[in-house]
Design an enzyme around this catalytic site. Sequence first.
Site, short mmCIF file in Angstrom:
data_model
loop_
_atom_site.label_atom_id
_atom_site.label_comp_id
_atom_site.label_asym_id
_atom_site.label_seq_id
_atom_site.Cartn_x
_atom_site.Cartn_y
_atom_site.Cartn_z
N GLY B 40 0.84 -1.20 0.00
CA GLY B 40 0.00 0.00 0.00
C GLY B 40 0.87 1.24 0.00
N GLY B 42 -0.84 4.43 0.06
CA GLY B 42 -1.72 5.53 0.43
C GLY B 42 -1.05 6.32 1.55
CB ALA B 44 -1.63 4.04 6.16
N GLY B 45 0.51 3.71 3.99
CA GLY B 45 1.62 2.93 3.45
C GLY B 45 2.80 3.79 3.04
CB SER B 284 -15.77 18.00 1.16
OG SER B 284 -15.37 18.25 2.49
NE ARG B 331 -17.96 12.33 7.57
CZ ARG B 331 -16.76 12.16 7.07
NH1 ARG B 331 -16.26 10.94 6.98
NH2 ARG B 331 -16.06 13.17 6.66
CD GLU B 426 -11.05 3.32 4.60
OE1 GLU B 426 -10.49 4.25 3.97
OE2 GLU B 426 -12.20 2.93 4.33
CG LEU B 442 -7.30 12.65 5.25
CD1 LEU B 442 -7.29 14.03 4.61
CD2 LEU B 442 -6.93 11.61 4.21
#
Lengths: 251, 639
Positions: B40, B42, B44-45, B284, B331, B426, B442
């Site tokens: 990954g 992203g 994180a990765g 958003s 949400r 995630e 994020l």
Amino acid sequence: MKLTLKVWRQKNSKTRGRMETYPIDGIDEDMSFLEMIDVLNQNLIKEKKDPVAFDHDCREGICGMCSMFINGEPHGPEKGVTTCQLHMRSFKDGDTIVIEPWRAEAFPVIKDLVVDRSAFDTIIQAGGYISVNTGNAMEANAIPVDKSIANEAMNAAICIGCGACVAACKNSSAMLFLSAKVSHLNMLPQGEVEGKRRVLKMMKAHDEAGFGSCTNTGACSAECPKEISLSNIARLNRAYIAASLTSEESI
Amino acid sequence: MKLDSKVPKGDLGDKWTNYKSKVRLVAPNNKRRIEIIVVGSGLAGASAAATLGELGYKVKCFCFQDSPRRAHSIAAQGGINAAKNYQNDGDSAYRLFYDTIKGGDYRSREGNVHRLAEVSVQIIDQCVAQGVPFARDYGGLLANRSFGGVQVSRTFYARGQTGQQLLLGAYSALSRQIENGSVKMYNRHEMLDVVLIDGKARGIIARNLITGEIERHGAHAVVLGTGGYGNVFFLSTNAMGSNVTAAWKAHKKGALFANPCFTQIHPTCIPVSGGYQSKLTLMSESLRNDGRVWVPKRKEDCKKHPNEIPEEDRDYYLERIYPAFGNLVPRDVASRAAKYVTDEGRGVGKTGYAVYLDFSTAINRLGKDLIAERYGNLFDMYHRITDENPYEVPMRIFPAVHYTMGGLWVDYELSTNVPGLYAIGEANFSDHGANRLGASALMQGLADGYFVLPVTIGSYLADEIRTAATDTNHPAFKKAENEVKTRLEKLLNIKGDKSVDDFHIALGKIMWDKCGMAREGKGLKQALKEIQELRAEFWKNVFIPGDAHEFNPELEKAGRLADFLELGELMVNDALDRNESCGGHFREEYKSKEGEAVRDDENYRYVAAWGYSGDPSKPELHKEALDFEFVELKTRSYK
Ligand SMILES: Cc1cc2nc3c(=O)[nH]c(=O)nc-3n(C[C@H](O)[C@H](O)[C@H](O)COP(=O)(O)OP(=O)(O)OC[C@H]3O[C@@H](n4cnc5c(N)ncnc54)[C@H](O)[C@@H]3O)c2cc1C
Ligand code: SF4
Ligand code: FES
């Protein structure tokens, strides 16, 4: 809508490609261009034929993955959009649409409309960063940045790395892409420190990757889905001359 | 199985500091010999791979896109939270911690969440130093906005492209490590299995997506930053390629999968417009700062042009029901409210599955220019997709699947229960409980990748310094490779009549109807049966063109869908097990008279960590009890 699609088919990088013609029907004008290709592919699969390979992921204009050369223009006829953001309402019933991959020596075709853009990564690896290790950073508000400069840097930083600029350029130059990254970083106080070195290294990587040189035709910026400005190239040229004259390091 | 969260003892604010000062270290000369695989690229990765490379480890990083810069994180719009208190509005690490625990409806670990809040401030420093062009005020200092579920302004943003700018920051750090040779990048590679030797993760099997070649890669540890599984619903705001495969393969090799039913339905997305639709587009949540949500008071008005419906005939239902938070409720609350008003028949638009998000008040108050500066690119995006101008006509929005709180179970060190196998971003379940607050994914991805994993992984690797480089000729690699190849051939040999998408659409419909915004015991049980039948049919009747030794996107999709077809059943089982409503998990049977979620802390204050038994229909439940030492469990109220 009823359309005729002429699509570039090429099995892999070793075989030669050719255009194939596909009539297609039942296209809704609210569909995105890629959803139209989805319909074509579902039809092909139902006929047990090989679907058209194309790159895509986010489908909202930000990942830079989609890359179709549509009727002679990268990302098609609308200004400021990527292929995934192009909608069929931009075409008319009965139209013939010609779809090809990006064409550039530095972007070899992998299959059909899919090309290899790793040369862009190579350019960034040469200097498209600020050398700061994790944990090295100072308090964020210790470096105030003029709002207008931050804005300008952002205007350059929004490049999505799609490669349309290269596809649009008759010399296959990647100067718009490269200059956007240099502008973004060199304009900020954080990035200015290694600015000269960055410019020299990235330019070298650009030329070595097989991209052509810039003759200022402006086609890149006109076709850029993020409307990256040509002024970045001018800024880069100035920086390059200054760096070549004054840098003590040989790159 | 006894699950040990390994949260350090001590005061909330001391746990991480104490942990860091005591964690075992790996000396620089040993780091050079230790190999780590990061799957990954992203937030994180990429942040993990870059940081591990900076520390001196030998890193291999994988992604399935053509460049690490294109990971799905690139699409995040609104912003990233940090407890900087730049606005002097009373923010603090404790408040960010508290908002996140409460927002998650008390289904996350206190220790983890407080750590997240603590490192949030370092993230902003790091990103600014990397050149991330966050929004600024005229004084040149960083600007903030607010997001749902909180009463302070702590969200940092870069126009509506925060994820892009943060990812490009992490990508630049990663690129620097690739250049200096400490990270080797594998683009267009898909991990198809994790390899265990003597119970420890020692490598992966990956497919080169261009040539179709199956490759073996060995390491001392494997880190998965492979993102969320929202695409199990077919339609979601995730990128087309987002999938569960890496996490699912790890699960089948013994890693527990936690809280799979905790999925987030985001309230502000562009409504579905036709059957050809391939994905949904998020608008958003930051829009709710200035947009007001409403539907007509009377059903009869729903087909009228919105600008012809006078003020007194509009129902600003969020402001009416939740006066304290108004349009900025979390949400899950906003999504459910939209469901209720449309269920009552007061939805708008062609399909009746939409509500208005109206900017006219804000435009009158602040002017069109300021609104354009704040949200210009979102307005343009909306305009392009719908062909309607949101400066003049209210936007139409509807909830859509957006984020998955569930994921691989990890302890405080971000280690799964399989030694040497880590999960970040995630892909893990860790910090958001049953509902994630905006701008916190994020934050979590970067916290995990830059600041947590690079520290905690040392505690495992300190014992591995004498372990030689992994031999990829070990029988375990051979076996895993054979299994991968056999499965690809099996998929290709079905040669049935339906496309992968046909099955994916069918799975998505089952999940959305029966395991979506509201769930009910009866529907869930039916979903189990339907998913099993669909899975059986898939393995008999799917058609995949081409072969395994070429670039074959349909084959990639089929492999991912096969895993979704198993995961979907686990999600339903988890939803059935959880006889309560909490956060994004809303069971019709467990609600108050006013329709609000009713939690059952006595019986369900646990993390449901599911083990794979060999049969996807018979998962094994392990429970990690959640202890709350520092906050009092309350009914979430945003009224
Ligand atoms: C439209 C949208 C807007 C959002 N806005 C916000 C926001 O404003 N604020 C916020 O906090 N959060 C937001 N989120 C959520 C947030 O963006 C994500 O949760 C987060 O970016 C996930 O990051 P990640 O690094 O965990 O995974 P991802 O970014 O999804 O990266 C996954 C990586 O794993 C790779 N990968 C996956 N499987 C494999 C495999 N089998 N083999 C090899 N590689 C693999 C992929 O190639 C990719 O590189 C938003 C999400 C969406 C969908
Ligand atoms: S400069 Fe424009 S056209 Fe070129 S890669 Fe960036 S976004 Fe694409
Ligand atoms: S698919 Fe991401 S920009 Fe088009």
